[in-house]
Design a protein around this motif. Structure first.
Motif: not given
Length: 175
Positions: A47-53, A149-155
């Protein structure tokens, strides 16, 4: 799905066909007495995050679930720690150097490889990389990009343990 031990017909020590169920986790050879315990293979998920979350995701280049979204990761080699395995897999799939790999949680999984169900224990790591601006889809990744993150759809993720792990990450880990 049949029990994974049913796929092992011969004793791996002496080759006998008298390799029989011992209990729900093992088979025993009636000829030489060898007992084989079936345990999961270890695998990593980064799980790799950037500065823009935003979270780094990839598109699977191969089956199973070819074309669906995934996270970087893969099987740990026999001589590696989990941290070494996740560093190597991230490097192979993205070209990125992992500075820090923080273990978060694990999930059991069944990964079907070449028609063979491989039972795995997927180790999820939050990884900090040296440079989030330079990366390239390689190895098992057909494409690679960051997604808010707000646009992630686990499906949209093709593998069950990744969907479940992302749900845990988004709900319990990310504040």
């Amino acid at each position: 799905m049949e029990h994974p031990l049913s796929q092992f017909k011969y004793c791996p020590k002496c080759g006998s066909i008298h390799f029989e169920i011992n209990n729900e986790k093992s088979k025993r050879c009636a000829d030489c007495g060898f007992v084989y315990y079936f345990n999961p293979s270890a695998a990593t998920v980064a799980l790799i995050m950037n500065e823009q979350n935003e979270l780094l995701v990839c598109r699977r280049a191969k089956d199973p679930a070819k074309g669906t979204l995934d996270l970087p990761g893969g099987f740990i080699d026999m001589t590696e720690t989990g941290e070494e395995g996740v560093r190597r897999e991230v490097k192979e799939e993205t070209g990125m150097e992992v500075n820090k790999a923080e273990y978060l949680f694990s999930l059991p999984n069944i990964y079907v490889y070449s028609g063979f169900p491989v039972h795995t224990l997927d180790l999820f790591f939050r990884c900090t990389v040296a440079d989030t601006l330079h990366y390239k889809a390689m190895d098992d990744a057909a494409d690679l990009f960051f997604i808010p993150l707000k646009d992630i759809r686990t499906e949209d993720f093709g593998l069950g343990s990744i969907r479940k792990g992302l749900g845990i990450f988004l709900k319990e880990i990310v504040q």
